[in-house]
Scaffold this active site. Structure first.
Site, mmCIF file in Angstrom:
data_model
loop_
_atom_site.group_PDB
_atom_site.id
_atom_site.type_symbol
_atom_site.label_atom_id
_atom_site.label_comp_id
_atom_site.label_asym_id
_atom_site.label_seq_id
_atom_site.Cartn_x
_atom_site.Cartn_y
_atom_site.Cartn_z
ATOM 1 N N ASP A 268 0.867 -1.171 0.000
ATOM 2 C CA ASP A 268 0.000 0.000 0.000
ATOM 3 C C ASP A 268 0.912 1.232 0.000
ATOM 4 O O ASP A 268 2.050 1.178 0.403
ATOM 5 C CB ASP A 268 -0.925 -0.022 1.225
ATOM 6 C CG ASP A 268 -2.118 0.891 1.034
ATOM 7 O OD1 ASP A 268 -3.084 0.755 1.773
ATOM 8 O OD2 ASP A 268 -2.067 1.734 0.114
HETATM 9 C C1 GLC Z 1 -4.321 4.241 -0.276
HETATM 10 C C2 GLC Z 1 -5.165 3.122 0.255
HETATM 11 C C3 GLC Z 1 -5.306 1.970 -0.698
HETATM 12 C C4 GLC Z 1 -5.304 2.501 -2.112
HETATM 13 C C5 GLC Z 1 -3.923 3.047 -2.384
HETATM 14 C C6 GLC Z 1 -3.794 3.629 -3.793
HETATM 15 O O1 GLC Z 1 -3.491 4.732 0.740
HETATM 16 O O2 GLC Z 1 -4.825 2.583 1.524
HETATM 17 O O3 GLC Z 1 -6.504 1.277 -0.357
HETATM 18 O O4 GLC Z 1 -5.617 1.472 -3.026
HETATM 19 O O5 GLC Z 1 -3.524 4.021 -1.433
HETATM 20 O O6 GLC Z 1 -4.564 4.770 -3.914
#
Ligand code: GLC
Length: 737
Positions: A268
């Site tokens: 993430d």
């Molecule tokens: C965010 C979220 C995740 C998302 C990613 C890309 O921080 O935690 O769920 O898919 O970044 O945007």
């Protein structure tokens, strides 16, 4: 990284007739170490040097790139880099791209895999039409804490429901062939335990015992792996002292080896380098090392792999095979998505907001709404009703009703409740917003709202949460109606005009103080593009409510964490022990797990929801006194529509393993059936119980089946009372007799 036209290089791997693994190995053999490390990096669409990095072949993926630039960057990757390896483009398409479906928590209230799969397939079609290859969904974090803003993106508090609906979303996104122009790669997230954040505060620490990890939090991920999910996202949270994005046992040993996941694990956003802040790594070099060794294949947004992977290998601290395993997974994903055959996609908009998509979104919104109160069967509104006062900050708020995570929704494309009621009532509808938004305390419109209510036969109030009050990083400590909404409700109710309350929110709210002021309460979550039409159809009886709660609604925020599949304790709380007078010297009515000042039960339990009829359950039958290991057992019940309107009932079956080597929940949802009954109709509904329903996972992740008594309930929600029991005899216990 050298770049230059690559037409002269032989590319045997682009032959689609070759076996997948041969194509991967042919390409691996042609790649330099630098080119391999480049595949591990995913950069955000706003990265200032994205074009240069792509041209130099330094990245393997981007996320959240505009549709125009997707084409341009892909053109660079396949033409200007030495081997022309295509990029894979990701995006958060969580509950719709341009046609927005109810938030996943609302979709979970349908308990319907076909509804959820259809929504995901439409989201895939619309996003693929823009050149997107990969969505970061489904979010399958079991969520037991409504303070947590991301409960909105979840499929609720039950692992079986999250498993079945999460797998349905994977099927919807990926289809039978993810390389088809209407499907995209799915991503089960956030691995693992993110929803157990202490205090419901996002990104917070999670302390989860192994038995809970195995039987609650890992199960939806197993279901997504079994459904063929192509990617998994590692989470932000510290899991029992090890950050999830550096957790080798959870990722490499359990997810990849034990569960057999062969796809890509993407971190993430920044979660690899956040291991420094966690206090688990001293610097980005160590973070890169721990992330790669743990099995996180692709690094999203941060660049520790890009900078340090080569050094780690050169110094002998890490074997290059660790990098190559991740690269193979990423190349496999790109081959499976057909990117080598069809790297370029000219965006086309014909399918966006297509009528069929809007109709599917309407159906999903109707099915997701949950009727929580309907005193005197006040709803549906009689078609002869006179004037309606429509009041509230969410009555005509298209951008709020679609909920969190909708970066590609078109402002103005929502059918609001106001639009839908005006279509039906014309001049008989008086609309007063009452508050600028749900957080506003500015009450200057209250008198206008009160006047409208006084002049009407019914006041329909649309209250709840702006979409910004849920979703990532948007947790709340109080779960009451925010802003001045409670005061607005009180003043409108004081007119004596009957109040129908529609709540739009991204989480369960505490409704204890709200209930006395309304005749009926319909919970619409954030219902998406077609939410207004769906609500209007339910209000006027054109559709009947059938949604059921995928999460417990607390009577007070102090009850949290509150979930139905809890354990017994040695002194379970007594129901209705709240006879203790408030405010007097408190003498505990018993030494058990009650509060002195609040019930221990939810205001509305998991699985709860009313319809426009009344359904009776009788004659629960267990078709054999015992079940032997390896066999199946039929359990049935008679369901009867006691009312004068057709009904869609969700018949739910719960089990309890009464005594086991690990204490088991007092109830666990195992199966459900949607049953449609005409007025007066009754029907026997059967369930088939097998070993997998009776087993649980031990701390090694092995299915354990233990002899003994099981109790079964079948009914309309997790507090249903019609019950029976049977014995399970295992091969060992059977032979001992
Ligand atoms: C965010 C979220 C995740 C998302 C990613 C890309 O921080 O935690 O769920 O898919 O970044 O945007």
């Amino acid at each position: 990284m050298s770049s230059g036209k690559n037409q002269s290089i032989e590319k045997p791997w682009i032959n689609p007739d070759l076996p997948l693994e041969d194509r991967v190995e042919l390409l691996m053999a042609a790649m330099t170490a630098e080119e391999k490390i480049a595949q591990l990096w995913q950069i955000p669409g706003f990265h200032p040097e994205r074009q240069e990095l792509v041209r130099r072949g330094c990245v393997g993926s981007l996320l959240n790139v505009s549709r125009e630039e997707i084409f341009e960057l892909q053109q660079m990757a396949i033409s200007d880099t030495r081997l022309g390896i295509p990029l894979v483009f990701g995006r958060d398409v969580i509950h719709g791209f341009r046609t927005i479906f109810p938030i996943p928590l609302g979709q979970a209230a349908t308990f319907d895999e076909s509804i959820v799969e259809e929504g995901a397939s439409i989201a895939a079609k619309e996003s693929a039409s823009q050149g997107i290859h990969w969505t970061f969904a489904p979010m399958v974090d079991v969520s037991r804490d409504p303070r947590w803003g991301r409960i909105a993106e979840s499929l609720g508090e039950d692992p079986v429901l999250a498993s079945r609906l999460g797998a349905a979303m994977v099927r919807g996104f990926q289809g039978k062939d993810p390389a088809s122009p209407q499907h995209i790669a799915a991503c089960a997230k956030h691995y693992v335990g993110y929803g157990a954040a202490e205090g419901g505060r996002d990104y917070n620490t999670t302390l989860i015992p192994e038995s809970e990890l195995r039987n609650i939090y890992l199960r939806p991920f197993q279901a997504c792996v079994d459904a063929g999910v192509l990617t998994v996202m590692s989470a932000f949270n510290d899991l029992n002292g090890i950050p999830a994005s550096g957790h080798r046992r959870m990722i490499r040993e359990i997810l990849k080896e034990q569960m057999g996941f062969e796809g890509v694990v993407v971190s993430d956003w920044g979660s690899v380098v956040e291991m420094i802040t966690h206090g688990y790594c001293a610097d980005e070099r160590e973070a890169a090392h721990k992330g790669l060794e743990a099995g996180v294949d692709m690094e999203m947004a941060s660049e520790s792999y890009q900078i340090h992977a080569g050094e780690l290998v050169a110094s002998g601290e890490m074997d290059f095979s660790v990098v190559e395993d991740s690269v193979r997974r990423i190349l496999r994903l790109k081959f499976v998505l057909g990117l080598f055959e069809n790297p370029l996609h000219v965006p086309e908009d014909a399918c966006l907001l297509a009528p069929g998509h809007l109709e599917a979104a309407r159906r999903a919104a109707v099915r997701s709404c949950v009727l929580l109160k309907n005193h005197d069967s006040f709803l549906p509104l009689a078609s002869i009703i006179g004037k309606v006062a429509l009041i509230g900050p969410l009555a005509d708020a298209g951008e709020e009703q679609i909920g969190c995570w909708c970066p590609d929704a078109l402002p103005g494309s929502s059918v609001t409740i106001r639009k839908a009621l005006e279509k039906r009532l014309g001049e008989r509808l008086a609309f007063v917003k009452g508050l600028a938004d749900t957080r506003s305390m500015e009450a200057s419109q209250f008198s206008e709202a009160v006047a409208a209510a006084e002049a009407a036969d019914v006041a329909v109030l649309c209250l709840g949460e702006d979409q910004i009050l849920s979703g990532e990083a948007h947790s709340r400590a109080y779960l009451d109606l925010p802003g001045g909404q409670m005061e607005l409700l009180r003043e409108v109710a004081a007119t004596g005009t009957p109040v129908v309350l529609i709540i739009l929110a991204g989480r369960p709210l505490v409704l204890t103080d709200v209930l006395p002021f309304c005749k009926s309460l319909l919970y619409a979550w954030h219902p998406g593009t077609m939410g207004g039409e769906a609500v209007a159809q339910l209000l006027f009886g054109e559709e009947s409510p059938s949604g059921r709660l995928p999460v417990s609604f607390p009577a007070a925020v102090g009850q949290i964490p509150l979930y139905y599949n809890k354990r017994s304790t040695g002194r379970p709380a007594a129901d209705n022990a709240r006879g203790i007078p408030q405010g007097t010297p408190l003498d505990p009515v018993g030494f058990c797990s009650n509060y002195l000042d609040c019930d221990h039960v939810p205001l509305f339990p998991f699985g709860f929801g009313l319809s426009y009829s009344t359904v009776g359950y009788e004659n629960l039958r267990i078709h054999a006194p015992e079940i032997v290991e390896g066999e199946e057992l039929v359990v049935s019940v008679c369901v009867r529509n006691l009312g004068n309107r057709a009904v869609k009932e969700l018949v739910q079956l719960y089990l309890r393993d009464v005594a086991a080597s690990l204490t088991r929940p007092v109830r666990e949802l195992k199966h459900w059936h949607h049953v449609e009954l005409a007025p007066g109709e009754s029907r026997d509904v059967e369930f088939l119980l097998g070993n997998k329903d009776l087993a649980f996972l031990n701390e090694r992740g092995e299915m354990v089946l233990e002899p003994g008594k099981f109790q079964v309930w079948i009914g309309a929600n997790s507090r249903c009372e019609l019950t029976g029991s049977f014995e399970l005899r295992t091969a060992s216990s059977a032979s001992s007799k």
